[in-house]
Design an enzyme around this catalytic site. Sequence first.
Site, PDB file in Angstrom:
ATOM      1  N   LYS A  37       0.834  -1.207   0.000  1.00  0.00           N
ATOM      2  CA  LYS A  37       0.000   0.000   0.000  1.00  0.00           C
ATOM      3  C   LYS A  37       0.868   1.256   0.000  1.00  0.00           C
ATOM      4  CE  LYS A  37      -3.782  -2.343   2.341  1.00  0.00           C
ATOM      5  NZ  LYS A  37      -4.463  -2.677   1.141  1.00  0.00           N
ATOM      6  N   CYS A  38       1.872   1.244  -0.834  1.00  0.00           N
ATOM      7  CA  CYS A  38       2.859   2.321  -0.903  1.00  0.00           C
ATOM      8  C   CYS A  38       2.836   2.913  -2.312  1.00  0.00           C
ATOM      9  CB  CYS A  38       4.247   1.732  -0.590  1.00  0.00           C
ATOM     10  SG  CYS A  38       5.631   2.848  -0.777  1.00  0.00           S
ATOM     11  N   GLY A  39       3.183   4.162  -2.426  1.00  0.00           N
ATOM     12  CA  GLY A  39       3.276   4.776  -3.744  1.00  0.00           C
ATOM     13  C   GLY A  39       4.318   4.120  -4.630  1.00  0.00           C
ATOM     14  N   THR A  41       4.807   0.808  -4.666  1.00  0.00           N
ATOM     15  CA  THR A  41       4.404  -0.581  -4.891  1.00  0.00           C
ATOM     16  C   THR A  41       4.502  -1.012  -6.352  1.00  0.00           C
ATOM     17  OG1 THR A  41       3.017  -0.550  -2.920  1.00  0.00           O
ATOM     18  CG2 THR A  41       2.536  -2.262  -4.537  1.00  0.00           C
TER      19      THR A  41
END
Length: 164
Positions: A37-39, A41
Amino acid sequence: MTDPSVRSIPFTDADGAEKTLDDLGADVVLVVNVASKCGLTPQYEQLEELQRLYGDRGFSVVGFPCNQFFGQEPGSVDEILEFCSTTYGISFPIADKVKVNGRNAADLYKALKDTPDAEGKAGRVAWNFEKFLVLPDGDVRRFRPNITPDDPAIVGTIEAALAR
């Protein structure tokens, strides 16, 4: 940093078994702390591409899920594996969740963090998708999260190490 023993530091894989980087059967290993859930990813796609390009030549990516950065990897290991498989078709190994910073950091990360990056800075992992390229002799190259897996510095180092 060159330390052949880094390849023999145990970690726990997604199935709960103790492994080492040497157990992966790869001469060159790209260790990456990952989060779903990371930019950053979408870097999973490039990591998988590296695995597909070089996996049969003695290379492996290994992902270490980490929830230390704003809770961006909150799921269970099974949920993480499902996400990786269905969203990105990941074929490389995913380890059990780890901490990469602090006194409870995984032993492998405690050792890897001694490696300076291109600017000469060692220490804490800055964010998700920080990369450590571990070569056959234990030499480690560090790439910060904003450096994508397909960056020429990473690809060139992989190709040079596999050509030896």
